[in-house]
Design an enzyme around this catalytic site. Sequence first.
Site, PDB file in Angstrom:
ATOM      1  N   ARG A 257       0.829  -1.213   0.000  1.00 31.77           N
ATOM      2  CA  ARG A 257       0.000   0.000   0.000  1.00 31.77           C
ATOM      3  C   ARG A 257       0.865   1.265   0.000  1.00 31.77           C
ATOM      4  O   ARG A 257       1.874   1.339   0.706  1.00 31.77           O
ATOM      5  CB  ARG A 257      -0.979  -0.031   1.184  1.00 31.77           C
TER       6      ARG A 257
ATOM      7  N   ASP B   8     -15.873   3.018   1.426  1.00 30.23           N
ATOM      8  CA  ASP B   8     -15.808   1.659   1.966  1.00 30.23           C
ATOM      9  C   ASP B   8     -17.073   0.851   1.663  1.00 30.23           C
ATOM     10  O   ASP B   8     -17.086  -0.366   1.853  1.00 30.23           O
ATOM     11  CB  ASP B   8     -15.573   1.700   3.480  1.00 30.23           C
TER      12      ASP B   8
HETATM   13  C1  S3P Z   1     -10.215   5.491   6.995  1.00 24.19           C
HETATM   14  C2  S3P Z   1     -10.162   6.234   5.847  1.00 24.19           C
HETATM   15  C3  S3P Z   1     -10.439   5.679   4.520  1.00 24.19           C
HETATM   16  C4  S3P Z   1     -11.164   4.345   4.611  1.00 24.19           C
HETATM   17  C5  S3P Z   1     -10.559   3.427   5.637  1.00 24.19           C
HETATM   18  C6  S3P Z   1     -10.600   4.072   7.001  1.00 24.19           C
HETATM   19  C7  S3P Z   1      -9.891   6.156   8.279  1.00 24.19           C
HETATM   20  O1  S3P Z   1      -9.208   5.477   3.845  1.00 24.19           O
HETATM   21  O2  S3P Z   1     -11.162   3.711   3.351  1.00 24.19           O
HETATM   22  O3  S3P Z   1     -11.266   2.204   5.696  1.00 24.19           O
HETATM   23  O4  S3P Z   1     -10.205   5.597   9.349  1.00 24.19           O
HETATM   24  O5  S3P Z   1      -9.340   7.260   8.237  1.00 24.19           O
HETATM   25  P1  S3P Z   1      -8.505   6.647   2.984  1.00 24.19           P
HETATM   26  O6  S3P Z   1      -8.159   7.734   3.902  1.00 24.19           O
HETATM   27  O7  S3P Z   1      -7.301   6.015   2.377  1.00 24.19           O
HETATM   28  O8  S3P Z   1      -9.508   7.050   1.955  1.00 24.19           O
END
Ligand code: S3P
Length: 448
Positions: A127, A328
Amino acid sequence: MTTCTLNAQEKTALTSMITTIPGDKSISHRAIMIGALAENTSHFTNFLFSEDCLNTLAIFQALGVNITVSTQEKSVVIKGVGLHGLTAPAKTLEVGNSGTSIRLLSGILSGQKFTSTITGDTSIKHRPMKRVAGPLAQMGAVITGTSREGRQDIFPPLTISKAPTGLQPITYTLPVASAQVKSCIIFASLYSDQRSTIIEPETCRDHTERLLRHYGADIEVNGPQIHVSGKHPLRCPDDVFYIPGDISSAAFFIVLGLIMKNSELTLTGIGLNPTRNRLISVLQKMGADIEVFDIKNQDGEPYGTLRVRSSVLTNGPVDPADVPIIIDEIPILAITALFGNGTFQVRDAQELRVKESDRIQSICHMINAMGGSITEYDDGFDLKGPAVLQPFEIDSHHDHRIAMSAIIGSIGGHVAATVHNCACINTSFPNFFDILTHLGVQYDLSHD
Ligand code: S3P
């Protein structure tokens, strides 16, 4: 490997109350982090005891924070050590599958006087981390990662050392609408005396801002601008903080209630933070019968009860402005669209490619295996409904949201299914199968 096998379900109607949607994952991570950095003790109930959040919890214990857990009461009590009280960990910090842990933690660790290394599972090691390492380096952080052939980015393990001149303030416009990146920079800004400004071009989840405000941080939100500095110590008010149920987990049962005939499901205690609850209006726009009531607003994180009834659904394009807020929920929305009339269109969702799996690809594999009609694009997909579903066998690609979406599709579509690699469901929703059992769904879990 854990495999879930479902026969074509005989049950045709579901009427039930679900009171056990677990606590919000994003808030649970932040509860540990902000609680650890506070000057005093914090008490959170309805904490999510999933693998991802337990990894965050164990990491803060390894950083010298005393955290008492009661799994029975679903609570955690965190004895905060203050912004400067964390101590060097004895070994590498392991986040497992959790992108939120590694990205938010990078911001906190950048402000420390010791060196630490963070890593995780195979998915985490793929990632992208430049999105956090870049702005942190601009603030003066010393952070190194690993390269991967053919990819212009850096990847875990990440090693973070003491910033020689401390962290400097930053004015930073997020290139992607990411709450993880935003939160990482907010945390790093707590280690600078001067104000930093983070600008989010599109709204994304704001749990960090809300919880920090609850702890008296010097944080001000002005439209898309977030101003923050480390001038104020963090203190937890003298109350117990209830973590609302995770709407991203509730989503699976909201959709099940909509696609099953003659059904009515009531889900209590579900988080309704406006930067998370867009799923409801997206579904209502598709014709979903969803009522929201009994709304409470504790400490800036609202929650309430949802009543969902079987609905006739119509598909259409998703507004790109909604995408970061429902990011999500897109896998389960794809399942929903199999039952709707028309084309469900998702664009501007490139971020899905760098989630726990390449979710655009995983969604397309899943929908094709189920007999649906889907066309893949770089930044999304078109899915034509309704589909005549067929029995299917898929691999979740170790992605919890794909595994749960496939299972809900099998139940709602009354087709047999085999879903491989379901253990990942424990990263976010450890009682998912218990709720299926409560609803009378027949399934078999095997470990090989
Ligand atoms: C999250 C932010 C999102 C989400 C992840 C949880 C968080 O990711 O997809 O499941 O808790 O800040 P991104 O910030 O990469 O969009």
